[in-house]
Scaffold this motif. Structure first.
Motif, mmCIF file in Angstrom:
data_model
loop_
_atom_site.group_PDB
_atom_site.id
_atom_site.type_symbol
_atom_site.label_atom_id
_atom_site.label_comp_id
_atom_site.label_asym_id
_atom_site.label_seq_id
_atom_site.Cartn_x
_atom_site.Cartn_y
_atom_site.Cartn_z
ATOM 1 N N THR A 1 58.409 18.700 47.755
ATOM 2 C CA THR A 1 59.161 20.084 48.100
ATOM 3 C C THR A 1 60.488 19.982 48.885
ATOM 4 O OG1 THR A 1 57.904 20.287 50.104
ATOM 5 C CG2 THR A 1 56.887 21.106 48.148
ATOM 6 N N GLN A 2 60.875 18.692 49.475
ATOM 7 C CA GLN A 2 61.924 18.508 50.151
ATOM 8 C C GLN A 2 62.940 17.425 49.458
ATOM 9 O OE1 GLN A 2 60.241 17.129 53.872
ATOM 10 N NE2 GLN A 2 60.313 19.246 54.676
ATOM 11 N N ILE A 3 64.097 17.914 49.116
ATOM 12 C CA ILE A 3 64.815 17.130 48.446
ATOM 13 C C ILE A 3 66.277 16.672 49.318
ATOM 14 C CG2 ILE A 3 66.221 16.633 46.170
ATOM 15 C CD1 ILE A 3 63.147 17.363 45.641
ATOM 16 N N VAL A 4 66.262 15.379 49.239
ATOM 17 C CA VAL A 4 67.599 14.943 49.928
ATOM 18 C C VAL A 4 68.674 14.397 49.073
ATOM 19 C CG1 VAL A 4 68.480 13.183 51.800
ATOM 20 C CG2 VAL A 4 65.957 13.938 52.098
ATOM 21 N N LEU A 5 69.779 15.139 49.133
ATOM 22 C CA LEU A 5 70.706 15.215 47.958
ATOM 23 C C LEU A 5 71.928 14.557 48.243
ATOM 24 C CD1 LEU A 5 71.377 15.991 45.062
ATOM 25 C CD2 LEU A 5 72.009 18.173 46.042
ATOM 26 N N CYS A 6 72.377 13.638 47.429
ATOM 27 C CA CYS A 6 73.904 13.228 47.612
ATOM 28 C C CYS A 6 74.568 12.668 46.354
ATOM 29 C CB CYS A 6 73.589 11.951 48.511
ATOM 30 S SG CYS A 6 72.714 10.179 48.152
ATOM 31 N N GLY A 7 75.765 12.104 46.461
ATOM 32 C CA GLY A 7 76.315 11.707 45.105
ATOM 33 C C GLY A 7 77.657 12.175 44.980
ATOM 34 N N THR A 8 78.357 11.906 43.668
ATOM 35 C CA THR A 8 79.538 12.225 43.401
ATOM 36 C C THR A 8 79.414 13.135 42.106
ATOM 37 O OG1 THR A 8 79.777 10.325 41.852
ATOM 38 C CG2 THR A 8 80.375 10.297 44.417
ATOM 39 N N GLU A 9 80.476 14.108 41.834
ATOM 40 C CA GLU A 9 81.386 14.455 42.701
ATOM 41 C C GLU A 9 80.811 15.784 43.298
ATOM 42 O OE1 GLU A 9 85.670 14.880 42.344
ATOM 43 O OE2 GLU A 9 85.260 14.605 40.023
ATOM 44 N N ALA A 10 80.816 15.725 44.628
ATOM 45 C CA ALA A 10 80.277 16.683 45.633
ATOM 46 C C ALA A 10 80.483 18.044 45.158
ATOM 47 C CB ALA A 10 80.681 16.774 46.884
#
Length: 191
Positions: free
Chosen positions: A97-106
């Motif tokens: 249920t908890q998504i830690v999100l990162c990446g490109t392009e923001a």
């Protein structure tokens, strides 16, 4: 809302070799993503990666893949990963249920993925240090927009220590030995 590792999934969007050279702060974002990916692997938090049109933008940066002990890779055509039915159904099946999100392009794929996750009812944590774009201002705008929509901005250390939860466990000692030392140009002060 505090992160819990049994409810979490780390989602890394489009850290692709053909795209990263054009990204302002791309190497720093990649370093932070790799570090948290290694921590996630130690703590048995699933790590998923996406690739946008890899035939044109290349595959995921090999250094990132080499830093991970386990991951699931998704290729996509939509900018937002939640628009891909197979991805959406598989994510739902994880019961995370908890998504830690990162990446490109923001401001493009990361933002659209984040908005889709929020719309689907997930708790979204925008991993600020590992989100980057060609133009720095677009990273700021993307973060402001996703947070105004319900996401929470976090740092790598916030996520790691919330996942660890306490300091008197063998898991904390192993994480501290392997990962919680100064990295990059930052100095980590703890105990």
């Amino acid at each position: 809302m505090q992160l819990q590792r049994d409810k979490s999934l780390l989602l890394m969007v489009d850290f692709q070799a053909g795209l990263l050279p054009a990204i302002n702060g791309g190497q720093e974002a990649l370093t932070e993503a790799s570090w948290l990916g290694e921590m996630a692997s130690l703590l048995e938090v699933p790590v998923w990666l996406t690739e946008q049109n890899p035939e044109k933008l290349g595959a995921t940066e090999p250094a990132l893949l080499a830093s991970l002990t386990g991951y699931r890779l998704w290729q996509k055509r939509h900018f937002g990963a939640m628009a891909e039915a197979e991805f959406r159904e598989a994510l739902n099946a994880t019961e995370k249920t908890q998504i830690v999100l990162c990446g490109t392009e923001a401001h493009i794929c990361v933002l659209q993925t984040g908005l889709g996750l929020l719309e689907a009812g997930y708790e979204l944590y925008w991993f600020s240090e590992a989100c980057a774009s060609r133009r720095p201002q677009e990273v700021v705008l993307a973060r402001e927009r996703v947070c105004a929509s319900g996401a929470v901005a976090v740092s790598a250390d916030m996520v790691a220590y919330e996942w660890l939860h306490r300091c008197d466990t063998a898991l904390f000692k192993e994480a501290h030995r392997r990962f919680l030392k100064p990295r990059s140009s930052r100095s980590l002060q703890f105990f």
